[in-house]
Design a protein around this motif. Structure first.
Motif, PDB file in Angstrom:
ATOM      1  N   SER A 161      57.533   2.823  50.569  1.00 37.64           N
ATOM      2  CA  SER A 161      57.500   4.257  50.555  1.00 37.64           C
ATOM      3  C   SER A 161      58.367   5.208  49.799  1.00 37.64           C
ATOM      4  N   PHE A 162      58.018   5.899  48.738  1.00 40.98           N
ATOM      5  CA  PHE A 162      58.994   6.530  48.036  1.00 40.98           C
ATOM      6  C   PHE A 162      59.073   7.944  48.577  1.00 40.98           C
ATOM      7  N   PHE A 163      60.278   8.589  48.444  1.00 37.64           N
ATOM      8  CA  PHE A 163      60.477   9.934  48.920  1.00 37.64           C
ATOM      9  C   PHE A 163      61.470  10.623  47.883  1.00 37.64           C
ATOM     10  N   LEU A 164      60.606  11.541  47.021  1.00 33.71           N
ATOM     11  CA  LEU A 164      61.289  12.028  45.910  1.00 33.71           C
ATOM     12  C   LEU A 164      61.709  13.359  46.230  1.00 33.71           C
ATOM     13  N   PHE A 165      62.972  13.992  46.188  1.00 34.10           N
ATOM     14  CA  PHE A 165      63.227  15.512  46.570  1.00 34.10           C
ATOM     15  C   PHE A 165      63.898  16.015  45.527  1.00 34.10           C
ATOM     16  N   ASP A 166      63.105  17.068  45.067  1.00 33.33           N
ATOM     17  CA  ASP A 166      63.597  17.921  43.931  1.00 33.33           C
ATOM     18  C   ASP A 166      64.191  19.308  44.594  1.00 33.33           C
ATOM     19  N   ALA A 167      65.183  19.224  45.385  1.00 38.37           N
ATOM     20  CA  ALA A 167      66.089  20.174  46.128  1.00 38.37           C
ATOM     21  C   ALA A 167      67.403  19.820  46.219  1.00 38.37           C
ATOM     22  N   CYS A 168      68.436  21.065  46.163  1.00 38.73           N
ATOM     23  CA  CYS A 168      67.969  22.321  46.557  1.00 38.73           C
ATOM     24  C   CYS A 168      68.021  23.152  45.374  1.00 38.73           C
ATOM     25  N   ARG A 169      67.213  24.200  45.177  1.00 34.66           N
ATOM     26  CA  ARG A 169      67.038  25.104  44.288  1.00 34.66           C
ATOM     27  C   ARG A 169      68.011  26.164  44.127  1.00 34.66           C
ATOM     28  N   THR A 170      68.003  26.708  42.845  1.00 39.16           N
ATOM     29  CA  THR A 170      69.043  27.855  42.554  1.00 39.16           C
ATOM     30  C   THR A 170      68.332  28.939  43.500  1.00 39.16           C
ATOM     31  N   PRO A 192      70.586   7.340  57.680  1.00 44.81           N
ATOM     32  CA  PRO A 192      70.565   6.279  58.376  1.00 44.81           C
ATOM     33  C   PRO A 192      69.301   5.784  58.978  1.00 44.81           C
ATOM     34  N   GLY A 193      69.227   4.370  59.209  1.00 45.40           N
ATOM     35  CA  GLY A 193      68.056   3.893  59.718  1.00 45.40           C
ATOM     36  C   GLY A 193      66.883   3.789  58.795  1.00 45.40           C
ATOM     37  N   LEU A 194      67.132   3.547  57.289  1.00 41.05           N
ATOM     38  CA  LEU A 194      65.885   3.357  56.550  1.00 41.05           C
ATOM     39  C   LEU A 194      65.595   1.952  56.742  1.00 41.05           C
ATOM     40  N   ARG A 195      64.082   1.870  56.593  1.00 42.21           N
ATOM     41  CA  ARG A 195      63.370   0.601  56.545  1.00 42.21           C
ATOM     42  C   ARG A 195      63.326   0.015  55.315  1.00 42.21           C
ATOM     43  N   ALA A 196      63.532  -1.313  55.437  1.00 41.14           N
ATOM     44  CA  ALA A 196      63.541  -2.136  54.115  1.00 41.14           C
ATOM     45  C   ALA A 196      62.736  -1.659  52.984  1.00 41.14           C
ATOM     46  N   GLU A 197      61.561  -1.220  53.161  1.00 48.04           N
ATOM     47  CA  GLU A 197      60.282  -0.699  52.520  1.00 48.04           C
ATOM     48  C   GLU A 197      60.561   0.710  51.996  1.00 48.04           C
ATOM     49  N   THR A 198      61.809   1.597  52.073  1.00 52.11           N
ATOM     50  CA  THR A 198      61.942   2.729  51.786  1.00 52.11           C
ATOM     51  C   THR A 198      62.604   2.945  50.677  1.00 52.11           C
ATOM     52  N   TYR A 199      62.397   3.886  49.560  1.00 53.04           N
ATOM     53  CA  TYR A 199      63.285   4.107  48.579  1.00 53.04           C
ATOM     54  C   TYR A 199      63.348   5.854  48.537  1.00 53.04           C
ATOM     55  N   ILE A 200      64.581   6.350  48.271  1.00 52.46           N
ATOM     56  CA  ILE A 200      64.735   7.739  48.180  1.00 52.46           C
ATOM     57  C   ILE A 200      65.230   8.111  46.969  1.00 52.46           C
ATOM     58  N   GLN A 201      64.992   9.149  46.240  1.00 51.26           N
ATOM     59  CA  GLN A 201      65.587   9.686  44.955  1.00 51.26           C
ATOM     60  C   GLN A 201      65.934  10.966  45.248  1.00 51.26           C
ATOM     61  N   PHE A 202      67.017  11.556  45.197  1.00 55.15           N
ATOM     62  CA  PHE A 202      67.417  12.704  45.298  1.00 55.15           C
ATOM     63  C   PHE A 202      67.825  13.507  43.734  1.00 55.15           C
ATOM     64  N   ALA A 203      67.054  14.616  43.781  1.00 53.00           N
ATOM     65  CA  ALA A 203      67.357  15.218  42.221  1.00 53.00           C
ATOM     66  C   ALA A 203      68.893  15.482  41.934  1.00 53.00           C
ATOM     67  N   VAL A 262      68.839   6.130  47.456  1.00 55.17           N
ATOM     68  CA  VAL A 262      68.975   5.542  48.600  1.00 55.17           C
ATOM     69  C   VAL A 262      67.958   4.553  49.099  1.00 55.17           C
ATOM     70  N   GLY A 263      68.393   3.258  49.575  1.00 57.32           N
ATOM     71  CA  GLY A 263      67.403   2.301  50.072  1.00 57.32           C
ATOM     72  C   GLY A 263      67.522   1.000  49.180  1.00 57.32           C
ATOM     73  N   ASP A 264      67.182  -0.133  49.927  1.00 56.40           N
ATOM     74  CA  ASP A 264      67.434  -1.302  49.372  1.00 56.40           C
ATOM     75  C   ASP A 264      66.019  -1.919  49.019  1.00 56.40           C
ATOM     76  N   ALA A 265      65.257  -1.254  48.636  1.00 55.06           N
ATOM     77  CA  ALA A 265      63.786  -1.703  48.354  1.00 55.06           C
ATOM     78  C   ALA A 265      63.733  -2.259  47.150  1.00 55.06           C
ATOM     79  N   VAL A 266      63.115  -3.524  46.843  1.00 54.06           N
ATOM     80  CA  VAL A 266      63.150  -4.135  45.308  1.00 54.06           C
ATOM     81  C   VAL A 266      61.997  -3.483  44.693  1.00 54.06           C
ATOM     82  N   LEU A 267      62.421  -2.808  43.577  1.00 56.25           N
ATOM     83  CA  LEU A 267      61.452  -1.980  42.550  1.00 56.25           C
ATOM     84  C   LEU A 267      61.088  -2.890  41.173  1.00 56.25           C
TER      85      LEU A 267
END
Length: 336
Positions: A161-170, A192-203, A262-267
């Motif tokens: 699961s990918f979570f991509l956050f383009d925030a905060c905005r001006t 905290p508490g991310l599953r191994a199959e989770t990847y997050i990228q913040f803008a 954030v996350g340890d998923a193998v990409l």
């Protein structure tokens, strides 16, 4: 009439038939080990731009729509798009049925959640999404915590699961008079508490705003511009794509914005549009895992190849009773 020969013949036939069925079952079981099945791909896209009580999040809808386009190019057949969500109830309703349309948690899936719009963090450093009806003096009450999104969408036991956050905005910090209890800034660098199959990228990094438009592309934010530039590239691994985003966002913002993952998923072995050699390497890795006849090696394959068409086989694999020379050890999975 002597019935003994007939009975004996029937017993022999039954025994032979059982052997044939066992052989066929063995062959069918073996064939399932090598039957590829495409991992389903789902996407949930939110663009929040036209705020009623806050400054608009410029280009948020453009960003969301462009991400929808590139995901279609990357063979995401099930995509849901929510423009300008009114409140947390609408966002909650949008994602609460994800278990139904993205399938059983025991089945592998690739899920992408993309959000473009205002964001903020609480005093406890918890990131929030901001729906368009949010009130400046009730941001905590009207906002949607990232943790709820993660819990709703990170439920598959294999895939990614990918979570991509383009925030905060001006505009959010200038529009919000309430600075007590709420700090308008980018998403936090750790959840905290991310599953191994989770990847997050913040803008953007913690404490910094994400730009709504860039000098390279004024119709999209710098973060989204890099995503849509590299995500649909044939033969590109997810690791390569997000490394490119991480490299080019600071370059195109004159070092004023840095992405955080954030996350340890193998990409490394996850390809949205794999070529023939990559598909062959994927199959070879699965054959290698099966050859070891070790549960740990198959589990490693599931982790290392989250988009593999052999994930279904891996999830239903059971070790055979055959004798093998592999006694385990640190390099057991690499010796076959």
């Amino acid at each position: 009439m002597n019935k003994l020969p007939c009975c004996l013949a029937l017993v022999i036939c039954a025994w032979a038939n059982a052997l044939c069925q066992a052989h066929d079952a063995s062959e069918n079981s073996a064939s399932k080990d090598f039957s590829p099945q495409v991992v389903r791909r789902f996407a949930l896209i939110i663009g929040a731009q036209h705020y009623n009580h806050l400054a608009p999040a410029t280009n948020a809808l453009n960003d969301a729509l462009e991400v929808v386009k590139v995901l279609k190019q990357a063979n995401f057949s099930s995509i849901r798009f929510l423009p300008d969500p009114r409140d947390e109830v609408e966002i909650a309703n949008y994602i609460k049925n994800v278990h139904d349309w993205s399938g059983d948690s025991n089945q592998p899936a690739i899920i992408v959640f993309f959000y473009a719009g205002h964001g903020f963090m609480s005093k406890e450093r918890r990131p929030y999404l901001v729906p368009v009806n949010a009130r400046p003096d009730h941001l905590l009450e009207d906002g949607v915590p990232l943790s709820s999104v993660l819990s709703d969408l990170s439920f598959h036991h294999s895939g990614i699961s990918f979570f991509l956050f383009d925030a905060c905005r001006t505009g959010l910090s200038d529009s919000s008079p309430n600075t007590e209890g709420v700090t308008p800034l980018g998403p936090q660098p750790a959840v905290p508490g991310l599953r191994a199959e989770t990847y997050i990228q913040f803008a953007t990094s913690e404490g910094a705003a994400a730009q709504s438009s860039g000098r390279v592309n004024s119709n999209n934010s710098p973060f989204t511009n890099e995503l849509i530039t590299y995500f649909p590239r044939p033969a590109a691994s997810a690791r390569w794509v997000f490394d490119k985003v991480h490299t080019w966002v600071p370059i195109h913002t004159d070092s004023s914005q840095f992405t955080v993952e954030v996350g340890d998923a193998v990409l490394t072995n996850l390809y949205m549009l794999p070529n023939d050699p990559q598909q062959s390497a994927d199959k070879a890795a699965w054959l290698n895992a099966v050859a070891t006849n070790l549960n740990d090696c198959v589990k490693e394959f599931i982790t290392q190849y989250p988009g593999s068409p052999y994930l279904y086989s891996a999830l239903h694999w059971h070790p055979s009773n055959r004798a093998i020379a592999n006694l385990g050890g640190a390099y057991a999975c690499e010796t076959h």
